[in-house]
Design a protein around this motif. Sequence first.
Motif, PDB file in Angstrom:
ATOM      1  N   MET A   1       0.711  -1.229   0.118  1.00  0.00           N
ATOM      2  CA  MET A   1       0.014   0.010  -0.063  1.00  0.00           C
ATOM      3  C   MET A   1       0.999   1.248   0.119  1.00  0.00           C
ATOM      4  O   MET A   1       1.859   1.242   0.692  1.00  0.00           O
ATOM      5  N   SER A   2       0.557   2.440  -0.923  1.00  0.00           N
ATOM      6  CA  SER A   2       1.236   3.534  -0.882  1.00  0.00           C
ATOM      7  C   SER A   2       0.870   4.211   0.595  1.00  0.00           C
ATOM      8  O   SER A   2      -0.221   4.021   0.897  1.00  0.00           O
ATOM      9  N   HIS A   3       1.886   5.108   0.756  1.00  0.00           N
ATOM     10  CA  HIS A   3       1.659   5.922   1.996  1.00  0.00           C
ATOM     11  C   HIS A   3       1.439   7.599   1.511  1.00  0.00           C
ATOM     12  O   HIS A   3       2.186   8.158   2.599  1.00  0.00           O
ATOM     13  N   GLU A   4       0.886   7.873   0.499  1.00  0.00           N
ATOM     14  CA  GLU A   4       0.839   9.086   0.318  1.00  0.00           C
ATOM     15  C   GLU A   4      -0.201   9.610   1.412  1.00  0.00           C
ATOM     16  O   GLU A   4      -1.252   9.232   1.446  1.00  0.00           O
ATOM     17  N   PRO A   5      -0.059  10.812   1.896  1.00  0.00           N
ATOM     18  CA  PRO A   5      -0.845  11.650   2.797  1.00  0.00           C
ATOM     19  C   PRO A   5      -2.502  11.471   2.375  1.00  0.00           C
ATOM     20  O   PRO A   5      -3.368  11.293   3.224  1.00  0.00           O
ATOM     21  N   THR A   6      -2.623  11.902   1.224  1.00  0.00           N
ATOM     22  CA  THR A   6      -3.983  12.082   0.754  1.00  0.00           C
ATOM     23  C   THR A   6      -4.747  10.781   0.761  1.00  0.00           C
ATOM     24  O   THR A   6      -5.797  10.657   1.037  1.00  0.00           O
ATOM     25  N   GLU A   7      -3.972   9.552   0.276  1.00  0.00           N
ATOM     26  CA  GLU A   7      -4.650   8.388   0.432  1.00  0.00           C
ATOM     27  C   GLU A   7      -4.908   7.789   1.765  1.00  0.00           C
ATOM     28  O   GLU A   7      -5.925   7.194   2.137  1.00  0.00           O
ATOM     29  N   ILE A   8      -4.108   8.193   2.685  1.00  0.00           N
ATOM     30  CA  ILE A   8      -4.005   7.783   3.959  1.00  0.00           C
ATOM     31  C   ILE A   8      -5.375   8.461   4.750  1.00  0.00           C
ATOM     32  O   ILE A   8      -6.103   8.090   5.386  1.00  0.00           O
ATOM     33  N   GLN A   9      -5.405   9.859   4.534  1.00  0.00           N
ATOM     34  CA  GLN A   9      -6.542  10.785   4.978  1.00  0.00           C
ATOM     35  C   GLN A   9      -7.793  10.000   4.497  1.00  0.00           C
ATOM     36  O   GLN A   9      -8.816  10.496   4.968  1.00  0.00           O
ATOM     37  N   GLN A  10      -8.017   9.729   3.396  1.00  0.00           N
ATOM     38  CA  GLN A  10      -9.246   8.778   2.793  1.00  0.00           C
ATOM     39  C   GLN A  10      -9.618   7.553   3.377  1.00  0.00           C
ATOM     40  O   GLN A  10     -10.813   7.228   3.332  1.00  0.00           O
ATOM     41  N   LEU A  11      -8.641   6.891   4.390  1.00  0.00           N
ATOM     42  CA  LEU A  11      -9.056   5.838   4.744  1.00  0.00           C
ATOM     43  C   LEU A  11     -10.133   6.110   6.016  1.00  0.00           C
ATOM     44  O   LEU A  11      -9.901   6.947   6.690  1.00  0.00           O
ATOM     45  N   SER A  12     -10.730   4.951   6.150  1.00  0.00           N
ATOM     46  CA  SER A  12     -11.722   5.094   7.544  1.00  0.00           C
ATOM     47  C   SER A  12     -10.782   4.958   8.765  1.00  0.00           C
ATOM     48  O   SER A  12      -9.618   4.458   8.894  1.00  0.00           O
ATOM     49  N   PHE A  13     -11.191   5.412   9.730  1.00  0.00           N
ATOM     50  CA  PHE A  13     -10.418   5.222  10.901  1.00  0.00           C
ATOM     51  C   PHE A  13      -9.976   3.544  11.319  1.00  0.00           C
ATOM     52  O   PHE A  13      -8.985   3.436  11.483  1.00  0.00           O
ATOM     53  N   GLU A  14     -11.026   2.965  11.041  1.00  0.00           N
ATOM     54  CA  GLU A  14     -11.091   1.445  11.466  1.00  0.00           C
ATOM     55  C   GLU A  14      -9.953   0.637  10.318  1.00  0.00           C
ATOM     56  O   GLU A  14      -9.089  -0.066  10.666  1.00  0.00           O
ATOM     57  N   ALA A  15      -9.705   1.326   9.120  1.00  0.00           N
ATOM     58  CA  ALA A  15      -8.868   0.767   8.107  1.00  0.00           C
ATOM     59  C   ALA A  15      -7.475   1.251   8.474  1.00  0.00           C
ATOM     60  O   ALA A  15      -6.472   0.782   8.232  1.00  0.00           O
ATOM     61  N   ALA A  16      -7.593   2.331   8.669  1.00  0.00           N
ATOM     62  CA  ALA A  16      -5.995   3.046   9.099  1.00  0.00           C
ATOM     63  C   ALA A  16      -5.588   2.620  10.275  1.00  0.00           C
ATOM     64  O   ALA A  16      -4.470   2.009  10.406  1.00  0.00           O
ATOM     65  N   MET A  17      -6.359   2.019  11.372  1.00  0.00           N
ATOM     66  CA  MET A  17      -5.835   1.280  12.564  1.00  0.00           C
ATOM     67  C   MET A  17      -5.300  -0.161  12.023  1.00  0.00           C
ATOM     68  O   MET A  17      -4.380  -0.637  12.783  1.00  0.00           O
ATOM     69  N   GLU A  18      -6.220  -0.690  11.473  1.00  0.00           N
ATOM     70  CA  GLU A  18      -5.784  -2.116  10.876  1.00  0.00           C
ATOM     71  C   GLU A  18      -4.434  -2.095   9.992  1.00  0.00           C
ATOM     72  O   GLU A  18      -3.538  -2.935  10.405  1.00  0.00           O
ATOM     73  N   ARG A  19      -4.374  -1.119   9.305  1.00  0.00           N
ATOM     74  CA  ARG A  19      -2.870  -1.141   8.700  1.00  0.00           C
ATOM     75  C   ARG A  19      -1.974  -0.577   9.675  1.00  0.00           C
ATOM     76  O   ARG A  19      -0.745  -1.310   9.498  1.00  0.00           O
ATOM     77  N   LEU A  20      -2.076   0.374  10.455  1.00  0.00           N
ATOM     78  CA  LEU A  20      -1.094   0.591  11.566  1.00  0.00           C
ATOM     79  C   LEU A  20      -0.789  -0.878  12.402  1.00  0.00           C
ATOM     80  O   LEU A  20       0.356  -0.845  12.396  1.00  0.00           O
ATOM     81  N   GLU A  21      -1.547  -1.500  12.642  1.00  0.00           N
ATOM     82  CA  GLU A  21      -1.452  -2.463  13.351  1.00  0.00           C
ATOM     83  C   GLU A  21      -0.595  -3.508  12.445  1.00  0.00           C
ATOM     84  O   GLU A  21       0.322  -4.279  13.082  1.00  0.00           O
ATOM     85  N   GLN A  22      -0.846  -3.656  11.194  1.00  0.00           N
ATOM     86  CA  GLN A  22       0.125  -4.534  10.365  1.00  0.00           C
ATOM     87  C   GLN A  22       1.274  -3.932  10.320  1.00  0.00           C
ATOM     88  O   GLN A  22       2.314  -4.898  10.470  1.00  0.00           O
ATOM     89  N   ILE A  23       1.507  -2.918  10.422  1.00  0.00           N
ATOM     90  CA  ILE A  23       2.952  -2.180  10.181  1.00  0.00           C
ATOM     91  C   ILE A  23       3.851  -2.313  11.736  1.00  0.00           C
ATOM     92  O   ILE A  23       4.979  -2.677  11.446  1.00  0.00           O
ATOM     93  N   VAL A  24       3.096  -2.262  12.682  1.00  0.00           N
ATOM     94  CA  VAL A  24       3.685  -2.666  14.092  1.00  0.00           C
ATOM     95  C   VAL A  24       4.049  -4.038  14.075  1.00  0.00           C
ATOM     96  O   VAL A  24       4.976  -4.417  14.576  1.00  0.00           O
ATOM     97  N   GLU A  25       2.986  -4.997  13.518  1.00  0.00           N
ATOM     98  CA  GLU A  25       3.562  -6.362  13.566  1.00  0.00           C
ATOM     99  C   GLU A  25       4.756  -6.690  12.951  1.00  0.00           C
ATOM    100  O   GLU A  25       5.745  -7.527  13.274  1.00  0.00           O
ATOM    101  N   GLN A  26       4.896  -6.050  11.419  1.00  0.00           N
ATOM    102  CA  GLN A  26       6.012  -6.225  10.705  1.00  0.00           C
ATOM    103  C   GLN A  26       7.323  -5.672  11.313  1.00  0.00           C
ATOM    104  O   GLN A  26       8.341  -6.315  11.209  1.00  0.00           O
ATOM    105  N   LEU A  27       7.025  -4.609  12.136  1.00  0.00           N
ATOM    106  CA  LEU A  27       8.447  -4.108  12.436  1.00  0.00           C
ATOM    107  C   LEU A  27       8.753  -4.719  13.778  1.00  0.00           C
ATOM    108  O   LEU A  27      10.047  -4.878  14.196  1.00  0.00           O
ATOM    109  N   GLU A  28       7.802  -5.239  14.487  1.00  0.00           N
ATOM    110  CA  GLU A  28       8.051  -6.102  15.736  1.00  0.00           C
ATOM    111  C   GLU A  28       9.008  -7.228  15.323  1.00  0.00           C
ATOM    112  O   GLU A  28       9.765  -7.972  16.161  1.00  0.00           O
ATOM    113  N   ASN A  29       8.658  -8.049  14.267  1.00  0.00           N
ATOM    114  CA  ASN A  29       9.080  -9.054  13.896  1.00  0.00           C
ATOM    115  C   ASN A  29      10.559  -8.994  13.284  1.00  0.00           C
ATOM    116  O   ASN A  29      11.442  -9.920  13.602  1.00  0.00           O
ATOM    117  N   GLY A  30      10.872  -7.774  12.899  1.00  0.00           N
ATOM    118  CA  GLY A  30      12.424  -7.559  12.714  1.00  0.00           C
ATOM    119  C   GLY A  30      13.009  -7.863  11.478  1.00  0.00           C
ATOM    120  O   GLY A  30      14.126  -7.960  11.280  1.00  0.00           O
TER     121      GLY A  30
END
Length: 86
Positions: A1-30
């Motif tokens: 998924m691209s991380h352009e600010p305009t695309e992120i702003q268009q996400l629903s709160f739930e979709a943004a939180m879900e993507r954020l959780e995925q990112i945290v999981e990826q970064l935690e795995n190292g």
Amino acid sequence: MSHEPTEIQQLSFEAAMERLEQIVEQLENGDVPLEQAIELFQEGMLLSKSCNTKLSQVERKIEMLTEENGEWIQAPFQVEAGDQGE
């Protein structure tokens, strides 16, 4: 998924939180190369900011119903100083 600010702003709160959780999981795995980790971190920061903005907007819209002297009164929602998460 691209991380352009305009695309992120268009996400629903739930979709943004879900993507954020995925990112945290990826970064935690190292198991992410440094360049990709930096991109994920930047995307995560944009998502976090977007979620915070959406929550602030909703907070301003919420009204509280309080009972005073047997009557229900509408009042704007007031955030307690310790509840702002800052």
